[in-house]
Design an enzyme around this catalytic site. Structure first.
Site: not given
Length: 299
Positions: A141, A165, A239, A242, A265, A274
């Site tokens: 990110r 995150k 992004h 990514r 994730h 995806y």
């Protein structure tokens, strides 16, 4: 509200999250003042009225409204935990159903073209090539990339230790092309004396021509500038690289759980989007190759 924002800072939440939440809460506060209401008087009906106001008067889309509702849910959960409120009025409000949007990604040739776009031996060009190589090679990110410090890089092992995150740490891989570009950049950064400690005593990996840590906005501007130079009408952001990283791994047979781990994730369901992109790719290849595919007249 100030205590809530301060709690986000203590958790080291991303700056853009703090900024968005502060703006959303100011908007909600203004909404309550116009109706002469206090936080203590808010119930689920008031929140529904606020969401309706966002749709009808502010003309916001589902994605924006969903984000503001998520902010309110987090905010009221904080107030409940702090004993300011006895119930969470946002708890039973369902988020709007969002349309499934497939991630935008670049083809392999397109990705190679944008990564190689910064030309020359200037500090900015060498740095920008290293940034783009690392973004495409690792799927980081933007906030993770700008937050990198020297002690998180292991060039010999071609790994980077990322704080993602929720302050969760993970190890991400990158390849020889990214390693070469980063080594070239770090040598030049040292020659110019830009490998200095910041206010927190850390050495930022990517810095400006003044030696200051780059921001997410700096990276966004870099990619936007390169997109314009490529004369493409497609929207390309950091992004996008990514998404491109994950899609290319999937197309070449990488396991979905490995991609989940590399992207950071929390849920496999987030990574599974995806697979839809991969299916679209398979359909295109099938249509091109199979004699009985749609539009073909195989005999």
């Amino acid at each position: 509200m100030n205590l809530f924002i301060e709690s986000l800072r203590r958790k080291a939440s991303p700056l853009h999250t703090i900024s968005n939440y502060a703006r959303d809460l100011r908007q909600f506060s203004t909404f309550l003042k116009l109706r002469k209401m206090t936080l203590e008087s808010v119930d689920h009906l008031v929140i529904r009225d606020f969401l309706n106001y966002l749709y009808t008067e502010r003309k916001l889309g589902k994605n924006s409204v969903s984000r503001k509702l998520a902010c309110l849910k987090t905010f009221f959960k904080f107030l409940l935990r702090e004993g300011v409120l006895q119930v969470n009025p946002a708890e039973l409000i369902s988020s709007p159903r969002l349309p499934r949007i497939l991630p935008s990604y670049l083809g392999e040739d397109e990705a190679a073209a944008i990564v190689c776009k910064p030309e020359g031996n200037s500090f900015a060009s060498v740095r920008d090539r290293a940034i783009l190589e690392l973004l495409y090679a690792s799927g980081l990110r933007v906030s993770e990339l700008t937050g990198l410090n020297d002690d998180q890089l292991d060039l010999d092992q071609q790994t980077v230790r990322v704080i993602g995150k929720g302050r969760k740490e993970r190890i991400v891989l990158f390849g020889s092309f990214a390693e070469k570009s980063i080594r070239e950049y770090l040598r030049l950064r040292q020659e110019l004396g830009f490998n200095r400690n910041d206010d927190a005593g850390r050495v930022p990996v990517f810095v400006s021509i003044r030696g200051q840590r780059l921001s997410s906005r700096d990276i966004q501007r870099l990619v936007a500038r390169l997109r314009l130079s490529m004369k493409t009408t497609r929207r390309v952001t950091p992004h996008t690289l990514r998404h491109t990283f994950a899609t290319h791994l999937l197309e070449r047979g990488a396991d979905l759980r490995v991609i989940q781990e590399l992207l950071g994730h929390e849920s496999l369901a987030t990574t599974q989007k995806y697979t839809h992109v991969g299916i679209q790719h398979l359909k295109r290849e099938y249509d091109k190759a199979h004699p009985k595919a749609k539009g073909k007249t195989g005999k």
